[in-house]
Design a protein around this motif. Structure first.
Motif, PDB file in Angstrom:
ATOM      1  N   SER A   2       0.834  -1.194   0.000  1.00 20.09           N
ATOM      2  CA  SER A   2       0.000   0.000   0.000  1.00 20.09           C
ATOM      3  C   SER A   2       0.875   1.253   0.000  1.00 20.09           C
ATOM      4  O   SER A   2       2.053   1.225   0.351  1.00 20.09           O
ATOM      5  CB  SER A   2      -0.904  -0.003   1.228  1.00 20.09           C
ATOM      6  N   ARG A   3       0.280   2.353  -0.368  1.00 22.61           N
ATOM      7  CA  ARG A   3       1.004   3.617  -0.406  1.00 22.61           C
ATOM      8  C   ARG A   3       1.292   4.064   1.017  1.00 22.61           C
ATOM      9  O   ARG A   3       0.445   4.005   1.906  1.00 22.61           O
ATOM     10  CB  ARG A   3       0.187   4.666  -1.149  1.00 22.61           C
ATOM     11  N   GLN A   4       2.524   4.538   1.216  1.00 21.42           N
ATOM     12  CA  GLN A   4       2.975   4.987   2.525  1.00 21.42           C
ATOM     13  C   GLN A   4       3.576   6.381   2.396  1.00 21.42           C
ATOM     14  O   GLN A   4       3.928   6.821   1.305  1.00 21.42           O
ATOM     15  CB  GLN A   4       4.041   4.034   3.075  1.00 21.42           C
ATOM     16  N   THR A   5       3.746   7.048   3.532  1.00 22.08           N
ATOM     17  CA  THR A   5       4.389   8.361   3.562  1.00 22.08           C
ATOM     18  C   THR A   5       5.512   8.343   4.589  1.00 22.08           C
ATOM     19  O   THR A   5       5.300   7.918   5.736  1.00 22.08           O
ATOM     20  CB  THR A   5       3.381   9.470   3.920  1.00 22.08           C
ATOM     21  N   THR A   6       6.686   8.793   4.174  1.00 27.80           N
ATOM     22  CA  THR A   6       7.835   8.871   5.058  1.00 27.80           C
ATOM     23  C   THR A   6       8.334  10.307   5.094  1.00 27.80           C
ATOM     24  O   THR A   6       8.576  10.913   4.048  1.00 27.80           O
ATOM     25  CB  THR A   6       8.971   7.943   4.570  1.00 27.80           C
ATOM     26  N   GLU A  22       6.078  10.000  -0.710  1.00 27.16           N
ATOM     27  CA  GLU A  22       5.014   9.018  -0.933  1.00 27.16           C
ATOM     28  C   GLU A  22       5.599   7.852  -1.723  1.00 27.16           C
ATOM     29  O   GLU A  22       6.244   8.039  -2.759  1.00 27.16           O
ATOM     30  CB  GLU A  22       3.851   9.653  -1.699  1.00 27.16           C
ATOM     31  N   HIS A  23       5.389   6.638  -1.217  1.00 28.97           N
ATOM     32  CA  HIS A  23       6.023   5.476  -1.845  1.00 28.97           C
ATOM     33  C   HIS A  23       5.213   4.228  -1.545  1.00 28.97           C
ATOM     34  O   HIS A  23       4.274   4.243  -0.723  1.00 28.97           O
ATOM     35  CB  HIS A  23       7.454   5.316  -1.319  1.00 28.97           C
ATOM     36  N   ASP A  24       5.574   3.145  -2.199  1.00 29.36           N
ATOM     37  CA  ASP A  24       4.903   1.866  -1.953  1.00 29.36           C
ATOM     38  C   ASP A  24       5.857   0.855  -1.340  1.00 29.36           C
ATOM     39  O   ASP A  24       5.598  -0.356  -1.364  1.00 29.36           O
ATOM     40  CB  ASP A  24       4.298   1.314  -3.238  1.00 29.36           C
ATOM     41  N   GLY A  25       6.982   1.347  -0.793  1.00 33.61           N
ATOM     42  CA  GLY A  25       7.983   0.462  -0.220  1.00 33.61           C
ATOM     43  C   GLY A  25       9.058   0.067  -1.204  1.00 33.61           C
ATOM     44  O   GLY A  25      10.145  -0.357  -0.803  1.00 33.61           O
ATOM     45  N   ALA A 469      13.023   5.829   2.832  1.00 27.56           N
ATOM     46  CA  ALA A 469      11.678   5.439   2.399  1.00 27.56           C
ATOM     47  C   ALA A 469      11.689   4.096   1.676  1.00 27.56           C
ATOM     48  O   ALA A 469      10.808   3.256   1.887  1.00 27.56           O
ATOM     49  CB  ALA A 469      11.083   6.512   1.493  1.00 27.56           C
TER      50      ALA A 469
END
Length: 905
Positions: A2-6, A22-25, A469
């Motif tokens: 899922s989309r994440q924010t670091t 914003e990334h998906d890992g 990230a």
């Protein structure tokens, strides 16, 4: 995933903006400003807001590469083989030639933990002070200025002082381009408080000048004379703080004797300004309740850089304008962690914790902490000296990390000869496309922005936690980890059987060891840790154990870290720049920044949309100079200095004074054949050793290159770049850039005295995809003109014009519009050079005025014709509503559209 924010920080200038990644890992998908970060409160410039579009994997170094002889090509290898080989070579070199036969040249873009690992490697393990940073080219004069005048390399101000000051002086900085987020903050402050005075001191009339109440367009290099002239008036008019001077300073008597001779008439003539403007400047400085100065490379990159810094700080000391809100001398750092480098000792004359390598007590303190017998006492080589010693053969092995000396150092002919001659060059780098990469015997792939963890310190002494990230691509590794792995292998050879000096497994461990070297020092940050920064957010040093928050301002008690506790007035006379205009070199070349590019463009040069505002290298000269040389806009000239030459297009620009020329510093040999720094000089300041990159004597020579090439191809731009750049090497003039936004493309312009061998054009066409498929072609052998356009599914995808290129901009615009109509076919298949319905040369490529919202100059001009003002343009087009960098240019277009009213009798 899922989309994440670091939450992390930007990797460009020293403002130190917080960003949300914003990334998906696995991949970075977007970036925005962090509204909670005190450096930017959510705002980003055009560069920071496009970070997710940079770092093209095709440009990345993904695995170690090694060659075992200068005549051989590098081949892929594994980390173990690469680092074992490096350790063997370094150990053998040290054994045979001594510790000072090796050197390390590192970067203001490294994290603090990376810096510390390199410093410990060089000084404690190898036993050399030959470790310098590209901050030598950037901030070393500011370091000397602060230390001589105030006792420590510690900018005393905070960003909020921009909003609190009554008089702001910006010197030698196009802040609107170089530090745009801070400039927006100043712009907003002045809109709220119009009575705030803004003074800009710069030879050019830049976008920063649009905010100024007073612009002093001094002659290049005359800053010291100007500051002495201001001080002369402050003393004459008694605009001084005698109580502060008596209680907190020393040395004014000698300075008064010096500046007595800097009369307004003499200074005005020397600086090329009016006496009235000089007097107005002094009055605002002397009578404002708070006075803040901001400066950057225009002061630092000079053979008198240290004197310029101290002469400016003198103005603060004589008026007592330091250590209180809205006041103080505030250097604007050029790189994201140049401050962290200075703190850890990453200049050859420094040691960690603001210590001096020449100070025996300081060396003993650090040696004891590191658990080694002693540190080297011989002076380390600074950047220019270092490469001179490489060329002379005294340096046998060199480790370069996260910097590009084959683009950024002056006098490139000498630098490249040195790199070629060095027996063993290691390059630790995220991008294999830099100009330095071809010289590397060993290329080590480094993690980049968004892929590693550590800390950085921004211009206001604020330490931020840089968070990872995603995982670095390929086999790339964090810089500190590469350094530690190499150091462990080297110490097994140099210190067999002894406990390791590099028992680090996480970057937090590196930071925790380093910070103890700041205990009790002026920059004490023993209370900071990665965990604390995660809990409390970014903090300003000093932040000792037990502190609850950072320190916004220094010297509020009037006590300075000098032997006497008093600040020092420095009395250096004005000395002219090394190269003055003369009959052979009648122009002064000034270098500077573009709005949307950064440094050598290894990162920004991978994002096509960052070329939308300025697409190619252009030499700017005053219209009088164009007339003098009988040149037209766009003509090619051979720009020559005493060291080298480069062929570049020339343009008319009345923001540059007659007798001067301006060329952006970003264009290296990768984008412009020869590169800007083929021209610049290695002469440096005697104290800071910072070279005079801003000021070189040059001349223009018109060139006749009748054969021209224009090419455009979309698709994998990095692959096209790598394949096509070597094919253009024989042309006299070569300019490469990117273009487009949704469909990035490579753009090539080249010129030569005669047409190349037909095979060369065939090879270029092969790479462009023009030798087969849906290609329209026209050849005129008699005139040596040939045209090729590839049309896929009704849309242009590749273009090549050879012989003459009058239709290049018209074709580029058609490509941008995504159309290929009958008008194109009729033109292409007919013996016509100019595009239909135009004079050819009058057609110009579309310029992106607002990169954030993708608004063209044409759209803004159309809006103005329809009666829109600035607010209307913002509302209707969106331009100027994000980073605001385009606002000064929009204002100029609005001003130019106002026609004077004609009165008739």
């Amino acid at each position: 995933m899922s989309r994440q924010t670091t939450a992390s920080t930007c990797c460009y200038c020293g403002v130190g903006c917080g960003v949300l990644i914003e990334h998906d890992g696995e991949q970075i998908l977007g970036v925005s400003g962090d509204p909670t970060h005190p450096a930017n409160f959510g705002k980003l410039c055009s560069k920071g807001s496009t970070l997710h579009l940079t770092g093209d994997l095709a440009a990345r170094a993904l695995y170690p590469e090694l060659r075992l002889g200068k005549a051989l090509a590098r081949g892929r290898t594994d980390w173990d083989t690469a680092l074992e080989h490096a350790a063997t070579v370094f150990a053998a070199t040290i054994s045979e030639h001594g510790p000072d036969s090796v050197a390390f040249y590192i970067s203001g873009q490294l994290l603090t933990e990376d810096y510390y690992a390199f410093n410990k490697l060089a000084r404690a393990l190898v036993g050399t002070n030959n470790i310098d940073s590209n901050s030598r080219l950037c901030m070393s004069s500011a370091v000397v200025g602060y230390k001589r005048s105030l006792g420590a390399d510690a900018p005393p101000c905070s960003y909020e002082d921009l909003e609190l000051s009554d008089c702001v002086m910006i010197v030698g900085s196009n802040m609107a381009y170089a530090h745009p987020v801070l400039f927006r903050r100043l712009e907003e402050a002045k809109s709220r408080r119009p009575q705030m005075k803004v003074i800009v001191i710069d030879p050019r009339r830049t976008d920063t000048c649009d905010l100024a109440d007073l612009h002093l367009a001094i002659l290049p290099g005359t800053d010291v004379a100007l500051f002495h002239g201001i001080l002369h008036l402050l003393l004459w008019e008694d605009w001084v703080d005698r109580a502060f001077i008596n209680a907190h300073t020393e040395g004014l008597a000698e300075l008064k004797n010096l500046v007595r001779d800097y009369t307004p008439q003499m200074v005005a003539q020397l600086c090329g300004i009016s006496v009235e403007h000089l007097q107005q400047c002094a009055e605002w400085v002397g009578t404002s309740k708070s006075f803040l100065s901001l400066w950057c490379m225009g002061l630092n990159q000079s053979t008198a850089g240290s004197a310029k810094n101290s002469a400016l700080i003198n103005l603060h000391l004589v008026t007592g304008q330091i250590g209180r809100p809205g006041a103080g001398p505030f250097s604007l750092t050029g790189q994201p962690n140049a401050m962290g480098g200075r703190e850890t000792g990453s200049l050859s004359n420094l040691l960690p914790g603001h210590r001096e390598a020449a100070n025996a007590e300081h060396r003993a303190e650090v040696a004891a902490y590191w658990g080694v017998e002693k540190l080297p006492d011989t002076t380390g080589l600074t950047a220019i000296e270092l490469f001179e010693q490489v060329q002379s053969g005294k340096i046998k092995a060199m480790w370069i990390a996260c910097t590009n000396p084959a683009q950024s150092l002056p006098d490139q002919q000498t630098v490249r000869a040195a790199l070629q001659a060095c027996p063993f060059v290691v390059l630790q780098e995220a991008f294999h496309t830099t100009e330095t990469a071809p010289f590397a015997d060993l290329l080590l792939p480094a993690a980049s922005w968004g892929e590693k963890e550590g800390t950085v310190t921004n211009s206001e002494r604020r330490i931020s936690h840089v968070r990872r990230a995603i995982t670095a691509p390929g086999e790339a590794r964090p810089d500190w980890a590469i350094t530690v792995d190499f150091a462990q292998r080297l110490e097994r050879r140099l210190r067999p059987g002894q406990p390791s000096l590099f028992a680090f497994e996480q970057p937090a461990q590196v930071f925790d060891e380093y910070k103890q070297l700041t205990r009790g020092r002026d920059l004490d940050l023993c209370g900071i840790s990665h965990a604390l920064l995660d809990r409390l957010g970014p903090q300003q040093w000093p932040f000792p154990d037990g502190a609850l928050n950072g320190t916004p301002r220094l010297y509020m008690d009037g006590i300075f870290p000098t032997e006497s506790g008093r600040a020092q007035f420095v009395a250096d006379p004005y000395r002219a720049a090394k190269e003055q205009r003369d009959a052979r070199f009648p122009l002064t070349l000034i270098t500077g920044r573009l709005r949307d590019q950064w440094h050598g463009m290894s990162r920004t040069g991978t994002a096509a949309q960052l070329f939308g505002h300025v697409s190619e290298a252009l030499l700017s000269v005053h219209p009088d100079e164009l007339r003098r040389y009988r040149l037209q806009n766009g003509d090619l000239v051979n720009l020559k200095s005493r060291r080298g030459s480069v062929i570049v297009a020339v343009g008319s620009d009345d923001s540059v004074r007659p007798g001067q020329a301006f060329l952006p510093m970003h264009w290296g040999d990768r984008f412009l054949k020869g590169g800007v720094n083929a021209l610049t000089q290695p002469a440096f300041d005697p104290l800071s050793k910072q070279p005079e990159l801003k000021h070189s004597g040059v001349r223009l020579e018109p060139v006749k290159l009748p054969w021209h090439l224009f090419a455009l191809v979309e698709g994998d731009v990095q692959q096209h770049f790598e394949a096509l750049r070597p094919l253009c090497e024989d042309f006299s003039y070569v300019s490469l850039s990117l273009t487009g936004r949704e469909r990035p493309a490579l753009l090539i312009r080249a010129a030569s005295a005669q047409a190349p061998d037909p095979q060369r054009l065939h090879d270029i066409d092969q790479q462009l995809g023009l030798n087969d498929g849906p290609v329209l072609a026209y050849d005129d052998p008699r005139r040596a003109i040939c045209k090729r356009v590839r049309i896929d599914q009704g849309r242009i995808t590749a273009i090549r014009l050879a012989g003459e290129t009058l239709a290049q901009h018209w074709l580029q615009n058609l490509w941008l519009e995504g159309r290929a109509d009958e008008q194109l076919r009729r033109w292409l298949l007919a013996p016509l050079s100019t595009p239909p319905g135009s004079a050819g040369a009058t057609v110009s490529p579309r310029k992106t005025l607002c990169n954030c919202k993708n608004v063209s100059e044409d759209a803004v001009c159309a809006g103005i014709r329809n009666g829109l003002d600035l607010q209307g343009l913002k509302q209707q087009l969106g331009c100027g509503t994000q980073c605001g960098s385009c606002v000064p240019e929009i204002k100029r277009l609005l001003a130019a559209s106002v026609q004077p009213i004609a009165f008739t009798s």
